[in-house]
Motif scaffolding. Sequence first.
Motif, PDB file in Angstrom:
ATOM      1  N   LEU A 128       0.824  -1.214   0.000  1.00  0.00           N
ATOM      2  CA  LEU A 128       0.000   0.000   0.000  1.00  0.00           C
ATOM      3  C   LEU A 128       0.858   1.265   0.000  1.00  0.00           C
ATOM      4  O   LEU A 128       0.428   2.308  -0.488  1.00  0.00           O
ATOM      5  CB  LEU A 128      -0.914   0.016   1.227  1.00  0.00           C
ATOM      6  N   GLY A 129       2.030   1.175   0.605  1.00  0.00           N
ATOM      7  CA  GLY A 129       2.907   2.334   0.747  1.00  0.00           C
ATOM      8  C   GLY A 129       2.459   3.194   1.913  1.00  0.00           C
ATOM      9  O   GLY A 129       1.261   3.319   2.186  1.00  0.00           O
ATOM     10  N   GLY A 130       3.434   3.750   2.647  1.00  0.00           N
ATOM     11  CA  GLY A 130       3.111   4.666   3.743  1.00  0.00           C
ATOM     12  C   GLY A 130       3.106   3.977   5.095  1.00  0.00           C
ATOM     13  O   GLY A 130       3.584   2.852   5.245  1.00  0.00           O
ATOM     14  N   TYR A 131       2.556   4.716   6.061  1.00  0.00           N
ATOM     15  CA  TYR A 131       2.597   4.310   7.476  1.00  0.00           C
ATOM     16  C   TYR A 131       1.234   3.761   7.877  1.00  0.00           C
ATOM     17  O   TYR A 131       0.218   4.446   7.714  1.00  0.00           O
ATOM     18  CB  TYR A 131       2.971   5.551   8.299  1.00  0.00           C
ATOM     19  N   TRP A 132       1.219   2.557   8.441  1.00  0.00           N
ATOM     20  CA  TRP A 132      -0.041   1.862   8.735  1.00  0.00           C
ATOM     21  C   TRP A 132      -0.042   1.229  10.126  1.00  0.00           C
ATOM     22  O   TRP A 132       1.000   0.798  10.616  1.00  0.00           O
ATOM     23  CB  TRP A 132      -0.252   0.722   7.716  1.00  0.00           C
ATOM     24  N   SER A 133      -1.239   1.142  10.708  1.00  0.00           N
ATOM     25  CA  SER A 133      -1.433   0.232  11.837  1.00  0.00           C
ATOM     26  C   SER A 133      -2.171  -0.968  11.272  1.00  0.00           C
ATOM     27  O   SER A 133      -3.041  -0.827  10.405  1.00  0.00           O
ATOM     28  CB  SER A 133      -2.244   0.890  12.954  1.00  0.00           C
ATOM     29  N   ILE A 134      -1.776  -2.145  11.741  1.00  0.00           N
ATOM     30  CA  ILE A 134      -2.342  -3.388  11.220  1.00  0.00           C
ATOM     31  C   ILE A 134      -2.746  -4.242  12.417  1.00  0.00           C
ATOM     32  O   ILE A 134      -1.904  -4.568  13.259  1.00  0.00           O
ATOM     33  CB  ILE A 134      -1.288  -4.122  10.345  1.00  0.00           C
ATOM     34  N   ASP A 135      -4.039  -4.574  12.499  1.00  0.00           N
ATOM     35  CA  ASP A 135      -4.559  -5.298  13.664  1.00  0.00           C
ATOM     36  C   ASP A 135      -4.804  -6.766  13.336  1.00  0.00           C
ATOM     37  O   ASP A 135      -5.429  -7.087  12.315  1.00  0.00           O
ATOM     38  CB  ASP A 135      -5.895  -4.686  14.117  1.00  0.00           C
ATOM     39  N   PHE A 136      -4.321  -7.622  14.235  1.00  0.00           N
ATOM     40  CA  PHE A 136      -4.509  -9.068  14.087  1.00  0.00           C
ATOM     41  C   PHE A 136      -5.301  -9.598  15.281  1.00  0.00           C
ATOM     42  O   PHE A 136      -5.019  -9.226  16.423  1.00  0.00           O
ATOM     43  CB  PHE A 136      -3.157  -9.783  14.044  1.00  0.00           C
ATOM     44  N   LEU A 137      -6.231 -10.478  14.982  1.00  0.00           N
ATOM     45  CA  LEU A 137      -7.077 -11.116  16.002  1.00  0.00           C
ATOM     46  C   LEU A 137      -6.724 -12.596  16.047  1.00  0.00           C
ATOM     47  O   LEU A 137      -6.616 -13.248  14.997  1.00  0.00           O
ATOM     48  CB  LEU A 137      -8.546 -10.932  15.592  1.00  0.00           C
ATOM     49  N   GLN A 138      -6.550 -13.125  17.266  1.00  0.00           N
ATOM     50  CA  GLN A 138      -6.195 -14.548  17.415  1.00  0.00           C
ATOM     51  C   GLN A 138      -7.460 -15.371  17.615  1.00  0.00           C
ATOM     52  O   GLN A 138      -8.283 -15.040  18.472  1.00  0.00           O
ATOM     53  CB  GLN A 138      -5.260 -14.684  18.609  1.00  0.00           C
ATOM     54  N   ASP A 139      -7.604 -16.441  16.841  1.00  0.00           N
ATOM     55  CA  ASP A 139      -8.842 -17.232  16.955  1.00  0.00           C
ATOM     56  C   ASP A 139      -8.717 -18.320  18.024  1.00  0.00           C
ATOM     57  O   ASP A 139      -7.687 -18.434  18.697  1.00  0.00           O
ATOM     58  CB  ASP A 139      -9.271 -17.779  15.580  1.00  0.00           C
ATOM     59  N   ASP A 140      -9.767 -19.121  18.165  1.00  0.00           N
ATOM     60  CA  ASP A 140      -9.782 -20.110  19.253  1.00  0.00           C
ATOM     61  C   ASP A 140      -8.825 -21.274  19.018  1.00  0.00           C
ATOM     62  O   ASP A 140      -8.642 -22.121  19.887  1.00  0.00           O
ATOM     63  CB  ASP A 140     -11.218 -20.609  19.496  1.00  0.00           C
ATOM     64  N   GLU A 141      -8.197 -21.304  17.841  1.00  0.00           N
ATOM     65  CA  GLU A 141      -7.164 -22.328  17.608  1.00  0.00           C
ATOM     66  C   GLU A 141      -5.768 -21.709  17.599  1.00  0.00           C
ATOM     67  O   GLU A 141      -4.801 -22.357  17.210  1.00  0.00           O
ATOM     68  CB  GLU A 141      -7.419 -23.027  16.267  1.00  0.00           C
ATOM     69  N   GLY A 142      -5.699 -20.430  17.941  1.00  0.00           N
ATOM     70  CA  GLY A 142      -4.394 -19.763  18.022  1.00  0.00           C
ATOM     71  C   GLY A 142      -3.931 -19.156  16.704  1.00  0.00           C
ATOM     72  O   GLY A 142      -2.828 -18.616  16.622  1.00  0.00           O
ATOM     73  N   ARG A 143      -4.758 -19.247  15.669  1.00  0.00           N
ATOM     74  CA  ARG A 143      -4.354 -18.658  14.367  1.00  0.00           C
ATOM     75  C   ARG A 143      -4.681 -17.166  14.350  1.00  0.00           C
ATOM     76  O   ARG A 143      -5.659 -16.734  14.963  1.00  0.00           O
ATOM     77  CB  ARG A 143      -5.110 -19.336  13.222  1.00  0.00           C
ATOM     78  N   LEU A 144      -3.877 -16.416  13.583  1.00  0.00           N
ATOM     79  CA  LEU A 144      -4.092 -14.971  13.531  1.00  0.00           C
ATOM     80  C   LEU A 144      -4.771 -14.558  12.234  1.00  0.00           C
ATOM     81  O   LEU A 144      -4.494 -15.116  11.166  1.00  0.00           O
ATOM     82  CB  LEU A 144      -2.746 -14.266  13.674  1.00  0.00           C
TER      83      LEU A 144
END
Length: 264
Positions: A222-238
């Motif tokens: 995308l280029g530039g400065y970003w915040s990127i949010d990850f959520l962990q599921d009930d099996e530990g995957r993001l």
Amino acid sequence: MMKATIPSEDELNAMRALRVEGARHNKTCFTHWFPAVQALGIRHPRSEVIPFPDRLTGHILNEEFGVIDAELRAIVASIRAFGAEVGYPLFIKNSLFSGKHDWVDTCFIAEGASDERIISQIINLTHFWAICSHDLSLYLVVREFVPTKAVFHAFNGMPITAEFRLFARDGVIEGWQPYWPEHAIQEPDVENWADRLKAIEEPLEANMSWMMERASAVSSQLGGYWSIDFLQDDEGRLWLIDMAEGGRSYRCPTGYRDLMTDKA
Ligand SMILES: Nc1ncnc2c1ncn2[C@@H]1O[C@H](COP(=O)(O)OP(=O)(O)O)[C@@H](O)[C@H]1O
Ligand SMILES: [Mg+2]
């Protein structure tokens, strides 16, 4: 003497057009960053974008529901068609905001929710967003619900679960933070919530590397400065669930781990 001036109809229309134009160029908008996440094949909830024109927002804010009843019902029909494909519950948000602090009254669509219930959640979302921001959202997004292991619930029934926010600039990870700072939690439903929160603040090392790779790729794309949010599921995957322009994202003074100074 002060002279009060009321904008003319033309001036109002010009202001509206400017706001719509601004919304079209808003990089934090879901429709700007989500295609890059899809193209890179980073795990994400299946999602459908439903147009939500400016006039719809206007009528909702003016409580002119009669005029938009058919349009709102058509949106509910799209949500239901998506639900029939991916299953319930569902998650809804506009292209900038979910109203997560009001969870059951905004973004969480329970199995068996009536049409009226879904419409009222869309209306709440629209009102709460208008209170928070002047930025316009031109879309509603309906998403597959990622199953998680809540360590407790807060706010209005929202599950608090492991989530991480990474900050990346043109491919370089500058820092990260656990998603939930202690001071942000309201109305927790258990006594020892602070300990439970502490227990989910550090990702596994392998998960951190996994997130860093994806955050780096999507920010370079995308280029530039970003915040990127990850959520962990009930099996530990993001799952990559949200992005925003880095300069407009909440950075926690106490929780932020600065990887640039660590390197220096
Ligand atoms: N698809 C989903 N399934 C389950 N929970 C979700 C999903 N999307 C978001 N969430 C939860 O809701 C919170 C808010 O979602 P998000 O899309 O980031 O909206 P906002 O930008 O308003 O914070 C997330 O931090 C996460 O806990
Ligand atoms: Mg978010």
